[in-house]
Scaffold this motif. Sequence first.
Motif, PDB file in Angstrom:
ATOM      1  N   TRP A  68       0.834  -1.206   0.000  1.00 53.39           N
ATOM      2  CA  TRP A  68       0.000   0.000   0.000  1.00 53.39           C
ATOM      3  C   TRP A  68       0.866   1.251   0.000  1.00 53.39           C
ATOM      4  N   SER A  69       1.793   1.302   0.919  1.00 57.39           N
ATOM      5  CA  SER A  69       2.626   2.499   1.021  1.00 57.39           C
ATOM      6  C   SER A  69       3.463   2.695  -0.242  1.00 57.39           C
ATOM      7  N   GLY A  70       3.913   1.604  -0.858  1.00 55.87           N
ATOM      8  CA  GLY A  70       4.704   1.705  -2.082  1.00 55.87           C
ATOM      9  C   GLY A  70       3.921   2.315  -3.229  1.00 55.87           C
ATOM     10  N   MET A  71       2.659   1.959  -3.364  1.00 58.59           N
ATOM     11  CA  MET A  71       1.841   2.501  -4.455  1.00 58.59           C
ATOM     12  C   MET A  71       1.597   3.995  -4.261  1.00 58.59           C
ATOM     13  N   PHE A  72       1.337   4.418  -3.030  1.00 55.88           N
ATOM     14  CA  PHE A  72       1.109   5.841  -2.791  1.00 55.88           C
ATOM     15  C   PHE A  72       2.412   6.631  -2.867  1.00 55.88           C
ATOM     16  N   HIS A  73       3.522   6.016  -2.471  1.00 54.89           N
ATOM     17  CA  HIS A  73       4.826   6.655  -2.638  1.00 54.89           C
ATOM     18  C   HIS A  73       5.108   6.873  -4.131  1.00 54.89           C
ATOM     19  N   VAL A  86      -7.375  12.273   4.634  1.00 52.40           N
ATOM     20  CA  VAL A  86      -8.169  12.271   5.858  1.00 52.40           C
ATOM     21  C   VAL A  86      -8.736  10.868   5.966  1.00 52.40           C
ATOM     22  N   PHE A  87      -8.467  10.191   7.083  1.00 52.32           N
ATOM     23  CA  PHE A  87      -8.945   8.816   7.193  1.00 52.32           C
ATOM     24  C   PHE A  87      -9.360   8.500   8.622  1.00 52.32           C
ATOM     25  N   THR A  88     -10.094   7.390   8.769  1.00 54.36           N
ATOM     26  CA  THR A  88     -10.676   7.060  10.068  1.00 54.36           C
ATOM     27  C   THR A  88     -10.054   5.856  10.745  1.00 54.36           C
ATOM     28  N   THR A  89      -9.419   4.956  10.018  1.00 53.16           N
ATOM     29  CA  THR A  89      -8.897   3.727  10.615  1.00 53.16           C
ATOM     30  C   THR A  89      -7.386   3.656  10.462  1.00 53.16           C
ATOM     31  N   MET A  90      -6.701   3.696  11.592  1.00 54.16           N
ATOM     32  CA  MET A  90      -5.236   3.665  11.590  1.00 54.16           C
ATOM     33  C   MET A  90      -4.731   2.222  11.602  1.00 54.16           C
ATOM     34  N   ASN A  91      -3.738   1.962  10.770  1.00 53.90           N
ATOM     35  CA  ASN A  91      -2.989   0.708  10.831  1.00 53.90           C
ATOM     36  C   ASN A  91      -1.572   0.993  10.327  1.00 53.90           C
ATOM     37  N   THR A  92      -0.713   0.001  10.374  1.00 52.65           N
ATOM     38  CA  THR A  92       0.687   0.227   9.979  1.00 52.65           C
ATOM     39  C   THR A  92       0.826   0.571   8.513  1.00 52.65           C
ATOM     40  N   LYS A  93      -0.057   0.021   7.663  1.00 57.72           N
ATOM     41  CA  LYS A  93       0.021   0.309   6.223  1.00 57.72           C
ATOM     42  C   LYS A  93      -0.185   1.796   5.949  1.00 57.72           C
ATOM     43  N   ILE A  94      -1.225   2.354   6.536  1.00 54.28           N
ATOM     44  CA  ILE A  94      -1.507   3.766   6.257  1.00 54.28           C
ATOM     45  C   ILE A  94      -0.522   4.675   6.977  1.00 54.28           C
ATOM     46  N   ALA A  95      -0.051   4.282   8.153  1.00 54.93           N
ATOM     47  CA  ALA A  95       0.934   5.104   8.862  1.00 54.93           C
ATOM     48  C   ALA A  95       2.178   5.301   7.999  1.00 54.93           C
ATOM     49  N   THR A 101       4.248   9.368   1.375  1.00 53.53           N
ATOM     50  CA  THR A 101       3.538  10.175   0.370  1.00 53.53           C
ATOM     51  C   THR A 101       3.814  11.661   0.578  1.00 53.53           C
ATOM     52  N   HIS A 102       4.187  12.049   1.795  1.00 54.44           N
ATOM     53  CA  HIS A 102       4.544  13.447   2.105  1.00 54.44           C
ATOM     54  C   HIS A 102       3.399  14.418   1.863  1.00 54.44           C
ATOM     55  N   VAL A 103       2.184  14.037   2.239  1.00 56.06           N
ATOM     56  CA  VAL A 103       1.061  14.965   2.137  1.00 56.06           C
ATOM     57  C   VAL A 103       0.459  15.139   3.524  1.00 56.06           C
ATOM     58  N   PRO A 104      -0.132  16.303   3.803  1.00 50.32           N
ATOM     59  CA  PRO A 104      -0.778  16.481   5.098  1.00 50.32           C
ATOM     60  C   PRO A 104      -1.818  15.378   5.325  1.00 50.32           C
ATOM     61  N   ALA A 105      -1.816  14.836   6.543  1.00 57.40           N
ATOM     62  CA  ALA A 105      -2.737  13.742   6.857  1.00 57.40           C
ATOM     63  C   ALA A 105      -3.292  13.915   8.263  1.00 57.40           C
ATOM     64  N   ILE A 106      -4.593  13.668   8.402  1.00 51.38           N
ATOM     65  CA  ILE A 106      -5.285  13.810   9.683  1.00 51.38           C
ATOM     66  C   ILE A 106      -6.167  12.591   9.912  1.00 51.38           C
ATOM     67  N   THR A 107      -6.228  12.147  11.170  1.00 47.49           N
ATOM     68  CA  THR A 107      -7.116  11.070  11.593  1.00 47.49           C
ATOM     69  C   THR A 107      -7.667  11.417  12.979  1.00 47.49           C
ATOM     70  N   ASP A 108      -8.397  10.486  13.587  1.00 47.23           N
ATOM     71  CA  ASP A 108      -8.967  10.653  14.932  1.00 47.23           C
ATOM     72  C   ASP A 108      -9.761  11.950  15.052  1.00 47.23           C
ATOM     73  N   LEU A 109     -10.707  12.125  14.147  1.00 42.84           N
ATOM     74  CA  LEU A 109     -11.499  13.358  14.102  1.00 42.84           C
ATOM     75  C   LEU A 109     -12.570  13.395  15.190  1.00 42.84           C
ATOM     76  N   ASP A 110     -12.956  14.603  15.567  1.00 39.28           N
ATOM     77  CA  ASP A 110     -13.978  14.780  16.593  1.00 39.28           C
ATOM     78  C   ASP A 110     -15.397  14.529  16.068  1.00 39.28           C
ATOM     79  N   ARG A 111     -15.532  14.409  14.758  1.00 44.75           N
ATOM     80  CA  ARG A 111     -16.820  14.106  14.123  1.00 44.75           C
ATOM     81  C   ARG A 111     -16.575  13.125  13.001  1.00 44.75           C
ATOM     82  N   ASP A 112     -17.618  12.403  12.629  1.00 48.79           N
ATOM     83  CA  ASP A 112     -17.515  11.441  11.531  1.00 48.79           C
ATOM     84  C   ASP A 112     -17.357  12.216  10.220  1.00 48.79           C
TER      85      ASP A 112
END
Length: 139
Positions: A68-73, A86-95, A101-112
């Motif tokens: 996964w990380s290789g394709m986005f890289h 912006v994503f909702t489920t953290m795992n090692t692949k997305i981390a 990918t070097h783009v701003p990324a946010i998770t663990d949002l206060d709203r869905d």
Amino acid sequence: MSDVVLSGRGLVGGVAEGEALVTREAISGWGGVEPRKGRVIESRHELVGQSFAGKVLVFKGAKGSSGWSGMFHMSRLMGSAPAAMVFTTMNTKIALGVVVTHVPAITDLDRDPFEVIRSGDWVQVDADRGRIIVTRPAT
């Protein structure tokens, strides 16, 4: 027209903005995206055929192998990466994926985010502050 603000945890810093591309589904990297054009090619995915290049990708997270990380890289190297993630489920692949990918990324949002952000909305992602500002197009 009013803006909606969400707060969360920034993973990769920076500020970016762009049109939102939203899916409640996870995206497979290896075999699920075509990095040259930043396009989802996973045949059963609701975004199949759509490009995330230059957009704010709002999605559940990563699924599949560690490729996964290789394709986005590769999408970053080819100039077709999303502007932000912006994503909702953290795992090692997305981390690892958001880091390479070097783009701003946010998770663990206060709203869905799937109840607030729709494809086509204009979204500013400030991962340094953990803030997302959503602006809906005028109707």
